[in-house]
Write a protein that holds these residues in place. Structure first.
Motif, PDB file in Angstrom:
ATOM      1  N   ASN A  62       0.822  -1.210   0.000  1.00  0.00           N
ATOM      2  CA  ASN A  62       0.000   0.000   0.000  1.00  0.00           C
ATOM      3  C   ASN A  62       0.853   1.256   0.000  1.00  0.00           C
ATOM      4  O   ASN A  62       0.631   2.209   0.746  1.00  0.00           O
ATOM      5  N   THR A  63       1.874   1.244  -0.853  1.00  0.00           N
ATOM      6  CA  THR A  63       2.752   2.401  -1.037  1.00  0.00           C
ATOM      7  C   THR A  63       2.877   2.660  -2.535  1.00  0.00           C
ATOM      8  O   THR A  63       2.289   1.949  -3.352  1.00  0.00           O
ATOM      9  N   GLY A 102       6.367   6.263   0.928  1.00  0.00           N
ATOM     10  CA  GLY A 102       5.018   6.318   1.452  1.00  0.00           C
ATOM     11  C   GLY A 102       3.966   5.952   0.417  1.00  0.00           C
ATOM     12  O   GLY A 102       4.263   5.598  -0.724  1.00  0.00           O
ATOM     13  N   ARG A 103       2.720   6.070   0.854  1.00  0.00           N
ATOM     14  CA  ARG A 103       1.605   5.809  -0.066  1.00  0.00           C
ATOM     15  C   ARG A 103       1.636   6.796  -1.219  1.00  0.00           C
ATOM     16  O   ARG A 103       1.326   6.451  -2.350  1.00  0.00           O
ATOM     17  N   THR A 136       9.903   9.982   5.102  1.00  0.00           N
ATOM     18  CA  THR A 136       8.515   9.533   5.025  1.00  0.00           C
ATOM     19  C   THR A 136       7.822   9.918   6.322  1.00  0.00           C
ATOM     20  O   THR A 136       8.400   9.771   7.412  1.00  0.00           O
ATOM     21  N   THR A 137       6.612  10.436   6.232  1.00  0.00           N
ATOM     22  CA  THR A 137       5.880  10.835   7.432  1.00  0.00           C
ATOM     23  C   THR A 137       5.630   9.621   8.319  1.00  0.00           C
ATOM     24  O   THR A 137       5.595   8.479   7.856  1.00  0.00           O
ATOM     25  N   ASP A 139       3.083   8.445   9.644  1.00  0.00           N
ATOM     26  CA  ASP A 139       1.915   7.623   9.314  1.00  0.00           C
ATOM     27  C   ASP A 139       2.105   6.839   8.019  1.00  0.00           C
ATOM     28  O   ASP A 139       1.204   6.095   7.597  1.00  0.00           O
ATOM     29  N   LEU A 141       2.212   7.932   5.052  1.00  0.00           N
ATOM     30  CA  LEU A 141       1.379   8.421   3.958  1.00  0.00           C
ATOM     31  C   LEU A 141       2.190   9.127   2.872  1.00  0.00           C
ATOM     32  O   LEU A 141       1.973   8.907   1.678  1.00  0.00           O
ATOM     33  N   PHE A 142       3.142   9.984   3.268  1.00  0.00           N
ATOM     34  CA  PHE A 142       3.858  10.810   2.295  1.00  0.00           C
ATOM     35  C   PHE A 142       5.370  10.617   2.399  1.00  0.00           C
ATOM     36  O   PHE A 142       5.917  10.541   3.500  1.00  0.00           O
ATOM     37  N   ALA A 182      -4.682  13.092   1.960  1.00  0.00           N
ATOM     38  CA  ALA A 182      -4.708  12.597   3.335  1.00  0.00           C
ATOM     39  C   ALA A 182      -6.114  12.180   3.758  1.00  0.00           C
ATOM     40  O   ALA A 182      -6.282  11.277   4.580  1.00  0.00           O
ATOM     41  N   GLY A 184      -8.192  10.745   1.806  1.00  0.00           N
ATOM     42  CA  GLY A 184      -8.625   9.620   0.987  1.00  0.00           C
ATOM     43  C   GLY A 184      -9.284  10.019  -0.313  1.00  0.00           C
ATOM     44  O   GLY A 184      -9.884   9.187  -0.996  1.00  0.00           O
TER      45      GLY A 184
END
Length: 233
Positions: A62-63, A102-103, A136-137, A139, A141-142, A182, A184
């Motif tokens: 999931n990245t 990240g994602r 990478t954050t 969480d 995500l980024f 962020a 979604g």
């Protein structure tokens, strides 16, 4: 490039990726790609196969995806070549990530046209949301990377996020894009001002009918050329 200086080779990564195999869909696609090259030249398929592998890793984690060493070794075997030849390609092209990202991989262009047009403001929007260059954050995500020219200078400043370009950015519009991701949501890629691709703001100023359909101007040009020819006589 994310992680060019930090290629990971650890027991944990090998345990996770040593048994990498194509999914059924990717195995079919890999065969189709390799078949496009002449016998004895299949190693030329290394770029599309690395891209395919990175996307599969991304789907599994999931990245945006990255290329663990065992995955690059797998691609080398698929092409009957050495790992080092695959690594040479993976380390040359910035489209390949050599450590986890990240994602959403936020690649901000910092080259002169984008810098002059406000890439610092884009970085400010990123910073206000906890994004740091090369990191990478927490969480997951980024991931934020500063890159060289991404080829959209007319629409500077711009970023590439995974496969999409976002252009004509300001601190505000960049912030909205990050907030939407962020949350979604999927913000529409492309310019953030009233323009079609790289046309002037407000729309094309010449050959305007081409923006509506595949308009054929040739009869008009032929007629004009004939008038010019008659005047010359």
């Amino acid at each position: 490039m994310a992680g060019q200086a930090g290629i990971l080779d650890s027991p944990e990564q090998r345990a996770r990726w040593e048994g990498f195999q194509w999914t059924d869909a990717h195995a079919k696609r890999a065969r189709e790609i390799i078949a496009q090259y002449p016998e004895g030249r299949q190693v030329s398929a290394v770029i599309p196969l690395l891209d395919l592998a990175q996307r599969q890793v991304g789907a599994e984690t999931n990245t945006q995806g990255w290329l663990p060493i065992p995955v690059m070794e797998f691609v080398a075997k698929e092409l009957d070549t050495s790992y080092i030849r695959v690594l040479e390609v993976a380390t040359f092209y910035t489209m390949f990530n050599l450590e986890p990202v990240g994602r959403f991989h936020v690649q901000v262009c910092g080259t002169t046209p984008c810098m002059l047009r406000g890439s610092d403001d884009v970085f400010t929007a990123c910073s206000k949301r906890g994004l740091k260059k090369g990191k990478t954050t927490d969480d997951g995500l980024f991931t934020l990377t500063e890159v060289e020219c991404l080829g959209a200078c007319a629409n500077a400043p711009m970023v590439q996020i995974n496969d999409d370009n976002y252009e004509d950015l300001t601190e505000e519009s960049m912030g909205k894009i990050l907030d939407a991701l962020a949350a979604g949501q999927t913000p529409k890629p492309g310019p953030r001002v009233d323009r079609q691709t790289s046309c002037p703001e407000g729309g094309p100023t010449t050959l305007k009918k081409m923006a509506e359909r595949n308009y054929d101007y040739r009869p008009q040009w032929t007629a004009t050329a004939g008038l010019v020819g008659e005047g010359a006589q």
